[in-house]
Design an enzyme around this catalytic site. Structure first.
Site, mmCIF file in Angstrom:
data_model
loop_
_atom_site.group_PDB
_atom_site.id
_atom_site.type_symbol
_atom_site.label_atom_id
_atom_site.label_comp_id
_atom_site.label_asym_id
_atom_site.label_seq_id
_atom_site.Cartn_x
_atom_site.Cartn_y
_atom_site.Cartn_z
ATOM 1 N N LYS A 157 -9.893 0.463 9.856
ATOM 2 C CA LYS A 157 -10.630 1.740 9.745
ATOM 3 C C LYS A 157 -12.130 1.560 9.971
ATOM 4 O O LYS A 157 -12.792 2.430 10.516
ATOM 5 C CB LYS A 157 -10.403 2.359 8.356
ATOM 6 C CG LYS A 157 -8.964 2.799 8.111
ATOM 7 C CD LYS A 157 -8.765 3.208 6.655
ATOM 8 C CE LYS A 157 -7.337 3.672 6.394
ATOM 9 N NZ LYS A 157 -7.105 3.925 4.961
ATOM 10 N N TYR A 190 -2.398 5.520 15.571
ATOM 11 C CA TYR A 190 -2.887 5.046 14.268
ATOM 12 C C TYR A 190 -2.049 3.869 13.750
ATOM 13 O O TYR A 190 -2.589 2.883 13.236
ATOM 14 C CB TYR A 190 -2.865 6.207 13.265
ATOM 15 C CG TYR A 190 -3.236 5.815 11.855
ATOM 16 C CD1 TYR A 190 -4.565 5.595 11.491
ATOM 17 C CD2 TYR A 190 -2.256 5.652 10.871
ATOM 18 C CE1 TYR A 190 -4.904 5.225 10.190
ATOM 19 C CE2 TYR A 190 -2.587 5.291 9.574
ATOM 20 C CZ TYR A 190 -3.907 5.084 9.239
ATOM 21 O OH TYR A 190 -4.246 4.713 7.960
ATOM 22 N N TYR A 203 -11.074 0.635 -1.683
ATOM 23 C CA TYR A 203 -10.339 1.759 -2.276
ATOM 24 C C TYR A 203 -11.092 2.313 -3.484
ATOM 25 O O TYR A 203 -12.317 2.240 -3.549
ATOM 26 C CB TYR A 203 -8.903 1.341 -2.659
ATOM 27 C CG TYR A 203 -8.134 0.758 -1.497
ATOM 28 C CD1 TYR A 203 -7.798 1.543 -0.406
ATOM 29 C CD2 TYR A 203 -7.744 -0.567 -1.489
ATOM 30 C CE1 TYR A 203 -7.077 1.022 0.667
ATOM 31 C CE2 TYR A 203 -7.010 -1.094 -0.429
ATOM 32 C CZ TYR A 203 -6.692 -0.293 0.646
ATOM 33 O OH TYR A 203 -5.996 -0.801 1.691
ATOM 34 N N VAL A 217 -3.788 -2.998 2.993
ATOM 35 C CA VAL A 217 -2.589 -3.223 2.178
ATOM 36 C C VAL A 217 -1.743 -4.421 2.627
ATOM 37 O O VAL A 217 -0.800 -4.791 1.945
ATOM 38 C CB VAL A 217 -1.683 -1.965 2.081
ATOM 39 C CG1 VAL A 217 -2.308 -0.893 1.230
ATOM 40 C CG2 VAL A 217 -1.303 -1.451 3.456
HETATM 41 N N1 GLU Z 1 -1.428 1.770 7.652
HETATM 42 C C1 GLU Z 1 -1.653 1.963 6.255
HETATM 43 C C2 GLU Z 1 -1.468 3.411 5.867
HETATM 44 O O1 GLU Z 1 -1.999 4.259 6.494
HETATM 45 C C3 GLU Z 1 -3.010 1.475 5.916
HETATM 46 C C4 GLU Z 1 -3.272 1.602 4.465
HETATM 47 C C5 GLU Z 1 -4.194 0.588 3.907
HETATM 48 O O2 GLU Z 1 -4.270 -0.556 4.336
HETATM 49 O O3 GLU Z 1 -4.874 0.987 2.958
HETATM 50 O O4 GLU Z 1 -0.783 3.726 4.938
#
Ligand code: GLU
Length: 309
Positions: free
Chosen positions: A68, A193, A245, A263
């Site tokens: 991101k 995505y 987060y 994650v």
């Molecule tokens: N691809 C994951 C999702 O969108 C990424 C989430 C993450 O790493 O926080 O749920």
């Protein structure tokens, strides 16, 4: 890139590894559930090309949310900050990464920041190109440049696994489409995505990307400006305010460096002017951060006084 195994770092990895038993590998994306919870590795990349590592640094993992911050840098370069921040905000939320709650309660449904899923989906939506393949390949080429590794690619298995189960992310997209923020069809966007999140590398590559952010966008080897310093500054600021987060505040107090986790258990750190860090430790805490990765950064930060505050 040659990276020297380092004894002091190895000792910290072994200490931090004790925490892996208290964490849990993410399995809401089924393919991520196959990771070994005991894994823990780290690479630290210095501006002069020195690199120190510990653990099984060849192990690959997918970027997930770490992507991101890179896609944000990419669209800021393509579209400019006015365009981007008309469509996504700059404020931390305090909510879990995939929450829809704030979108519903705010007067304008604009996602609060680009590090939560709603905001990241908006950012991915802004990647220009005529097809998913073209948009993805342009982002991938940017990432290959940052990591100085033209072999970086994506895991088809993880991308497919997330594509098949991304119901909540689809809901976020439909909500944003209903409010006129997303203008394209949702399936191609989810395809793009999930491929972006499935971009795969090891912690050496990740540390190499971290150093570019740490050095205000400058490639440490060639001296080339890979992104404008203002873009690197904006990205690092988001890493501090919302990169870990809804534990970003605690992380800033305990560790105090710009970092972004995913994650999959990856963490990218960018210590301004000093070095880039890549960590992989797939056992996660309740919030979704690598539990041993955070402990390792705590040990490092204390020992080498890394906090920028
Ligand atoms: N691809 C994951 C999702 O969108 C990424 C989430 C993450 O790493 O926080 O749920």
């Amino acid at each position: 890139m040659a990276c020297k195994s380092n004894e002091a770092l190895q000792a910290m990895v072994e200490e931090a590894r004790n925490w892996t038993t208290k964490g849990k590998v993410a399995d809401y994306i089924p393919a991520l559930g196959l990771a070994n919870p005991d894994d823990l590795s780290i690479a630290i990349h210095y501006p002069n090309g020195d690199c120190f590592s510990a653990g099984n640094i060849e192990k690959k993992f997918t970027l997930q949310s770490i992507s991101k911050v890179i896609s944000l840098a990419f669209v800021l370069m393509e579209r400019g900050k006015e365009y981007v921040f008309e469509r996504v905000g700059m404020e931390p939320t305090g909510d879990p990464f995939n929450s829809i709650a704030k979108l519903e309660t705010m007067a304008v449904a604009k996602p609060l920041n680009p590090m939560i899923n709603a905001g990241a989906l908006m950012v991915t939506h802004m990647i220009e190109g005529d097809s998913v393949a073209e948009r993805f390949n342009r982002l991938l080429a940017f990432i290959q440049g940052l990591s100085a590794d033209s072999k970086v690619s994506f895991s088809k298995e993880v991308a497919q696994s997330e594509y098949e189960t991304a119901h909540l992310n689809r809901s976020l997209c439909y909500f944003l489409k209903e409010h006129g923020l997303i203008e394209e069809e949702i399936e191609p966007l989810i395809d793009l995505y999930t491929k972006q999140c499935a971009i795969e590398m090891n912690c050496l590559d990740l540390a190499r990307i971290g150093i570019v952010f740490a050095m205000d966008g400058v490639d440490p080897e060639s001296g080339k400006q890979l992104m404008p310093s203002e873009v690197a500054r904006i990205c690092k600021t988001f890493m501090v305010t919302c990169g870990m987060y809804n534990a970003s505040g605690e992380f800033a107090i305990k560790i105090g460096i710009p970092a972004k986790s995913g994650v999959s258990g990856g963490i990218m750190g960018a210590v301004p002017g000093k070095f880039g860090i890549g960590i992989f430790g797939p056992a996660l805490d309740d919030i979704g951060n690598s539990i041993a990765g955070i402990k390792l950064l705590e040990l490092l930060s204390k020992r080498y006084r890394l906090s920028m505050f």
